[in-house]
Design a protein around this motif. Structure first.
Motif, mmCIF file in Angstrom:
data_model
loop_
_atom_site.group_PDB
_atom_site.id
_atom_site.type_symbol
_atom_site.label_atom_id
_atom_site.label_comp_id
_atom_site.label_asym_id
_atom_site.label_seq_id
_atom_site.Cartn_x
_atom_site.Cartn_y
_atom_site.Cartn_z
ATOM 1 N N ALA A 47 81.338 33.745 47.516
ATOM 2 C CA ALA A 47 80.908 33.505 46.132
ATOM 3 C C ALA A 47 79.682 34.354 45.803
ATOM 4 O O ALA A 47 79.559 34.887 44.694
ATOM 5 C CB ALA A 47 80.616 32.025 45.915
ATOM 6 N N GLU A 48 78.782 34.490 46.742
ATOM 7 C CA GLU A 48 77.591 35.301 46.518
ATOM 8 C C GLU A 48 77.958 36.777 46.353
ATOM 9 O O GLU A 48 77.397 37.479 45.505
ATOM 10 C CB GLU A 48 76.614 35.125 47.676
ATOM 11 N N ALA A 49 78.907 37.257 47.136
ATOM 12 C CA ALA A 49 79.353 38.642 47.000
ATOM 13 C C ALA A 49 79.949 38.897 45.622
ATOM 14 O O ALA A 49 79.866 40.016 45.092
ATOM 15 C CB ALA A 49 80.377 38.970 48.089
ATOM 16 N N ALA A 50 80.537 37.842 45.036
ATOM 17 C CA ALA A 50 81.107 37.954 43.690
ATOM 18 C C ALA A 50 80.085 37.651 42.604
ATOM 19 O O ALA A 50 80.414 37.589 41.431
ATOM 20 C CB ALA A 50 82.300 37.007 43.544
ATOM 21 N N VAL A 84 73.305 26.352 54.623
ATOM 22 C CA VAL A 84 73.818 27.482 53.843
ATOM 23 C C VAL A 84 72.670 28.349 53.331
ATOM 24 O O VAL A 84 72.793 29.573 53.228
ATOM 25 C CB VAL A 84 74.682 26.976 52.664
ATOM 26 N N ALA A 85 71.529 27.728 53.042
ATOM 27 C CA ALA A 85 70.388 28.452 52.477
ATOM 28 C C ALA A 85 69.943 29.601 53.372
ATOM 29 O O ALA A 85 69.592 30.680 52.890
ATOM 30 C CB ALA A 85 69.221 27.497 52.234
ATOM 31 N N VAL A 86 69.926 29.366 54.672
ATOM 32 C CA VAL A 86 69.423 30.401 55.585
ATOM 33 C C VAL A 86 70.486 31.445 55.906
ATOM 34 O O VAL A 86 70.207 32.404 56.630
ATOM 35 C CB VAL A 86 68.874 29.773 56.888
ATOM 36 N N SER A 87 71.682 31.279 55.372
ATOM 37 C CA SER A 87 72.756 32.246 55.579
ATOM 38 C C SER A 87 73.114 32.992 54.299
ATOM 39 O O SER A 87 74.095 33.729 54.267
ATOM 40 C CB SER A 87 74.003 31.530 56.115
ATOM 41 N N THR A 88 72.339 32.765 53.221
ATOM 42 C CA THR A 88 72.566 33.432 51.942
ATOM 43 C C THR A 88 71.216 33.860 51.383
ATOM 44 O O THR A 88 70.174 33.488 51.911
ATOM 45 C CB THR A 88 73.263 32.487 50.945
ATOM 46 N N THR A 89 71.258 34.627 50.300
ATOM 47 C CA THR A 89 69.997 35.155 49.758
ATOM 48 C C THR A 89 69.801 34.916 48.263
ATOM 49 O O THR A 89 68.663 34.859 47.796
ATOM 50 C CB THR A 89 69.908 36.671 50.002
ATOM 51 N N HIS A 90 70.876 34.798 47.496
ATOM 52 C CA HIS A 90 70.736 34.735 46.039
ATOM 53 C C HIS A 90 71.421 33.531 45.388
ATOM 54 O O HIS A 90 70.991 33.081 44.332
ATOM 55 C CB HIS A 90 71.298 36.010 45.396
ATOM 56 N N ILE A 91 72.480 33.050 45.981
ATOM 57 C CA ILE A 91 73.295 32.033 45.306
ATOM 58 C C ILE A 91 72.568 30.691 45.274
ATOM 59 O O ILE A 91 71.891 30.300 46.229
ATOM 60 C CB ILE A 91 74.677 31.895 45.990
#
Length: 458
Positions: A47-50, A84-91
């Motif tokens: 979802a973040e990539a999109a 999930v927070a520590v595995s993503t950057t923007h979402i």
């Protein structure tokens, strides 16, 4: 002025939410998806990539054997989202937490922790619990009545917002030369005394880069809409038609304006389950087949949820819809009242009532990628929504949406190509709330001193 763009949320249901009793059998879905953190992380990254704005984790704390598979065995939202927070950057990371069975200090601290862990990407879906059976899990003999649930919800949010301002943004100098770690003049007690809660404060955690978590709310009753217009910055809803979506949109925005709020700072996001195929006809056939395959027995059991999981198997399916009196008043009252009213107005049997609410009209976002993209743009430009909450179960269905529908909307400028900010507020276009104590300090400093006459008297 920046161009208005569609906001996007992904609702992650694991092995299947309401009406999805057989999703867990799909070969793409692990049987333990609802408790597999790697499954959530992978979908969040997709979802973040999109360039989605957020993922959304629903929750409840009462189950029966007839609850949807995902409800029977799932992770607690804030624990999940912290991972999930520590595995993503923007979402953005939005979780459901009830105000009926939590205290404000605990809510404020947990949400503020997620907000700091994610560097300003936390959101709170505020709910006044509808499942009456939850009371038994929290040492209560009966569930709160409707008025109390919404009263607690409003006061809980206000207390949390006050606690999130316990520290001004520059309260921690951490100055080694002077030995000053905290400026005590910028730490503030709340000293709240309300109808439902008494909270002294301060909260022992500072503000995040977005100031405070974003407040979301979902409620279609008059009380729910009023609560959303009062405290909601994002509104989760359901819109079966363009006209219904537009009516809800106008109502929420006008209520907010009447309360002195800027309607443009409220993002309305109905949930959708897009069904995509190469042609409209193929997509419609998929949707119709899914409806026909629904297990009526499971649907009948799920039908009892708005009425406190009332057992409808005790009635003759082909007799008139039973007289339930005030059943449902302490559960999902708006939904229960609507079911009773529709059954009475149309003279429906129990079977007809269940079929009406479980197999109504075809959902609007069914068709080829172009058809679905056109429909989304029509609703967006027609002010039926500001964004969409896409329900996700099968990963390949999410991929169809991100890889086939979003490029069409992106080319038209309806959907972003890149994130505008690192925080959830920044990407949703919602302003950072100024710390109330800083605002008061600044206002006091700008008040002109009283003029003196020549004798020096005021």
């Amino acid at each position: 002025m920046t161009q208005r763009q569609l906001k996007l949320g992904a609702v992650l249901f694991g092995v299947g939410g309401p009406g999805q009793h057989d999703v867990w059998k799909h070969p793409e879905i692990p049987g333990d998806a609802s408790i597999d953190i790697q499954w959530y992380i992978e979908l969040a990254r997709r979802a973040e990539a999109a360039k989605f704005d957020l993922i959304f984790i629903v929750d409840s704390q009462f189950i029966t054997p007839d609850s949807p598979p995902h409800y029977l065995n799932r992770l607690e939202p804030l624990t999940l989202l912290s991972a999930v927070a520590v595995s993503t950057t923007h979402i953005g990371l939005v979780g459901t937490l009830t105000t009926s069975y939590n205290t404000p200090f605990n809510l404020a601290r947990r949400l503020a922790s997620l907000d700091l862990i994610s560097k300003g990407r936390a959101g709170w879906n505020v709910v006044a619990t509808g499942d009456g059976g939850t009371a038994g899990n929290y040492s209560r003999d009966e569930h709160y009545d409707y008025e109390t649930r919404y009263g607690r919800a409003l006061e809980s949010v206000r207390v949390c917002q006050g606690l999130w301002d316990s520290y001004e943004d520059d309260a921690f100098p951490r100055d080694l030369a002077t030995g000053v770690f905290v400026d005590p003049s910028k730490q503030h007690q709340l000293n709240h005394q309300g109808e439902y809660f008494s909270v002294v404060g301060p909260l022992n955690i500072s503000r995040s880069p977005q100031g405070q978590p974003v407040i979301f709310q979902a409620g279609d009753s008059d009380e729910g809409r009023d609560l959303g217009a009062t405290i909601g910055e994002g509104i989760f809803t359901h819109a079966p038609t363009l006209e219904a979506g537009q009516a809800f949109y106008r109502d929420i925005k006008s209520r907010a304006a009447a309360k002195g709020r800027n309607p443009d700072h409220i993002v309305v996001m109905p949930g959708i389950t897009p069904i995509l195929a190469e042609t409209d006809e193929e997509a419609q056939a998929i949707e119709e087949n899914a409806r026909l395959k629904k297990d009526f027995g499971k649907t009948l059991a799920q039908f009892g949820r708005p009425f406190g999981w009332h057992d409808f198997t005790q009635y003759d399916l082909d007799a008139p819809f039973p007289d339930l009196g005030d059943l449902g008043d302490h559960s999902f009252k708006t939904q229960a009242d609507k079911i009773k009213a529709v059954a009475k107005e149309n003279g429906y049997t129990l079977r007809q009532t269940v079929e009406h609410f479980s197999q109504s009209r075809r959902p609007p976002f069914v068709g080829s990628p172009l058809t679905v993209a056109n429909k989304i743009q029509e609703w967006f430009e027609g002010r039926a929504l500001d964004g969409l909450n896409v329900h996700v179960t099968v990963p390949s269905e999410l991929a169809k949406f991100t890889d086939q529908v979003l490029p069409i909307l992106r080319e038209r400028g309806v959907v972003r190509s890149e994130y505008e900010a690192d925080t959830l507020r920044g990407n949703l276009g919602i302003p950072i709330p100024e710390n109330v104590h800083t605002a008061a300090r600044n206002a006091a400093q700008t008040v002109p001193a009283p003029e003196l006459d020549r004798s020096g008297a005021r």
